[in-house]
Design an enzyme around this catalytic site. Sequence first.
Site, PDB file in Angstrom:
ATOM      1  N   GLY A 312       0.817  -1.212   0.000  1.00  0.00           N
ATOM      2  CA  GLY A 312       0.000   0.000   0.000  1.00  0.00           C
ATOM      3  C   GLY A 312       0.849   1.259   0.000  1.00  0.00           C
ATOM      4  O   GLY A 312       1.889   1.352  -0.662  1.00  0.00           O
ATOM      5  N   SER A 313       0.436   2.229   0.785  1.00  0.00           N
ATOM      6  CA  SER A 313       1.055   3.560   0.751  1.00  0.00           C
ATOM      7  C   SER A 313       2.498   3.568   1.238  1.00  0.00           C
ATOM      8  O   SER A 313       3.226   4.528   0.984  1.00  0.00           O
ATOM      9  CB  SER A 313       0.230   4.541   1.583  1.00  0.00           C
ATOM     10  OG  SER A 313      -1.063   4.691   1.028  1.00  0.00           O
ATOM     11  N   THR A 314       2.946   2.522   1.943  1.00  0.00           N
ATOM     12  CA  THR A 314       4.330   2.509   2.413  1.00  0.00           C
ATOM     13  C   THR A 314       5.324   2.426   1.255  1.00  0.00           C
ATOM     14  O   THR A 314       6.506   2.709   1.441  1.00  0.00           O
ATOM     15  CB  THR A 314       4.577   1.336   3.382  1.00  0.00           C
ATOM     16  OG1 THR A 314       4.203   0.113   2.740  1.00  0.00           O
ATOM     17  CG2 THR A 314       3.786   1.510   4.660  1.00  0.00           C
ATOM     18  N   ILE A 315       4.868   2.055   0.068  1.00  0.00           N
ATOM     19  CA  ILE A 315       5.769   1.957  -1.073  1.00  0.00           C
ATOM     20  C   ILE A 315       5.840   3.266  -1.871  1.00  0.00           C
ATOM     21  O   ILE A 315       6.702   3.418  -2.751  1.00  0.00           O
ATOM     22  CB  ILE A 315       5.355   0.794  -1.992  1.00  0.00           C
ATOM     23  CG1 ILE A 315       6.575   0.195  -2.684  1.00  0.00           C
ATOM     24  CG2 ILE A 315       4.339   1.224  -3.034  1.00  0.00           C
ATOM     25  CD1 ILE A 315       6.319  -1.105  -3.403  1.00  0.00           C
ATOM     26  N   LYS A 316       4.973   4.208  -1.562  1.00  0.00           N
ATOM     27  CA  LYS A 316       4.964   5.472  -2.313  1.00  0.00           C
ATOM     28  C   LYS A 316       6.304   6.221  -2.255  1.00  0.00           C
ATOM     29  O   LYS A 316       6.741   6.793  -3.264  1.00  0.00           O
ATOM     30  CB  LYS A 316       3.826   6.365  -1.809  1.00  0.00           C
ATOM     31  CG  LYS A 316       2.440   5.835  -2.187  1.00  0.00           C
ATOM     32  CD  LYS A 316       1.327   6.662  -1.570  1.00  0.00           C
ATOM     33  CE  LYS A 316      -0.047   6.091  -1.942  1.00  0.00           C
ATOM     34  NZ  LYS A 316      -1.161   6.803  -1.292  1.00  0.00           N
TER      35      LYS A 316
END
Length: 591
Positions: A312-316
């Site tokens: 999810g957003s942790t890879i942004k």
Amino acid sequence: MKRDKPFTTGRVAAAKGMAFSKSPVLAVRLPDWRSRVMLFVLFAAFAALGLRALWLQGMSTGFLQKQGKSRYERTLELPATRGKIMDRNGEVLASSLPVKAVWAIPEDVLASPSEKLAELARLLEMPEAELRKKLDSDRTFVYLKRQVEMDVIAKIEKLKISGIDTRKEYKRFYPQGEVMSHMVGFTNVEDVGQEGMELAQQKSLVGAPGSRKVIKDRLGRIVEDLGYSREPHDGKDLTLSVDSKLQYIAFTSVKNAVEKFNAQAGGAVVLDVQTGEVLAMANYPSYNPNDRRHLTGAQLRNRVITDTFEPGSTIKPVTVALGLETKRITPNTVFDTSPGRMVVTGKTIRDTHNYGVRDVGGIIQKSSNIGVVKISQLIPPQEMWEMYTKLGYGQAPRFGFPGPTAGRVRPWKSWRPIEYANMAFGHGLSVSLLQMARSYMIFARNGDIIPLSFVKVDEHPVGQQVISPKTAAQVRTMLESVVSPEGTASKAQVPGYRVGGKTGTAEKIVNGHYSRTDNIGYFVGIAPMSKPRFIIAVMIDNPRGALRTGGSVAAPTAADLAANALRAANVPPDSSVTDIIIPEEPLEESL
């Protein structure tokens, strides 16, 4: 004189070989050849016995001695003491205690009084019927119970039951119990590692057993000691990278969070930024390795390394870092995310709010899916795949720990436009929490990534450069803004310290479809930001209640963990701010 003549005549006749009776019935006639045959048979028998004696005493000496020894000589195994497992500060996490195995010669034991057998069953903590079932055997040797404590052994020996004997062995003891169970693991009754570092370092810990030759009588009693054949060599002690204080803090934080948010499970990991050492790895639910009678699969699972999820957003930040590194964007590049949704090949991508025009830092701070997708459209898929590969996504980890999962990243040539867009904000690929935490090394360090270690290291490892130090510093600034009152991780603030990180929330796949009710909330952070010391990653699986996202459940858990860990490690504060500010309705990242 005339009367004596017949008598004299008879005696003379007998001496001359004449028959005593002329009756043909009483006459005995033996042929001469029979005596010769008997003489030959006797001679042959004595010759056979002589040859047999010569064969047995000359040609078959070795075989006969071997057979004889097998009936009275025994080789006893002398168990080696398994090496201790210690934390980085020398605190014992696993040690071996002397115990004994109780064994029996069934036919001798069954002849003992019933009251003694009943007391033996009580001491062995088993029903008397079960004990008699074990003794009802044709075998000459049977184990009654393994790893019996020495105080119980003393009581058994006082019973003086014929046919009962003991054998020395060792039992593993784990002082930290459930706090350290997923890190240390445990051994089975044969002293063989089954989980954790007990399994990973089995060859080093187990040592080499010795042996001793003795002579035993029919009842199994040692009547003569023939001395050592081979002395035992104890296993080597093992010093882990884990810090017991930080491990307790991590375990307590996760346990409290799981109970507070009524979650299914949780996990946390703390990494040393400079050495790559795993300082803590906690899971809940957990188990007590000293008592595994009621152990379940849910308790045994080391979710930090075995469970995978969409990041999810942790890879942004990874997508943004690649854009910055390839100079396709700068921190000041702006993107219009209005009206909060966009269509890619017929599929709609949404943000939780309309964030309007934002620069790259604002996109990370507000966790805009649309902003990140627009950045990814400037980057060729192959370059993104290569970035993921360098960070270890989709590859079998070499952590020196059993059971890590590789996760999943498909080859870039098969990515469709919508799939690539989804991957840019963390959907369509899977990683473990430990993999995700390690990938943040490139931000906490000067753009390089180093191997992880579960054992204490003496020298700092050489890293692989992934991004430049300048790019790493730029992303760190953005991650710190995420933890500000205006960011999605405002609950991750730590009084007195500058911290940064990224939240994430992923819907779980149930029966092949994304579930609207089941999700995982997580947070990956760096502390302190002025001089990074720790990478802290937290995962809360399936929280039930009003608070379910990473910013609501994982971020505050990470803040609690970080605050206690920084103080326990005597890390000086790097911020004058002692009061944290959390908005009444903190922002949540887009799913």
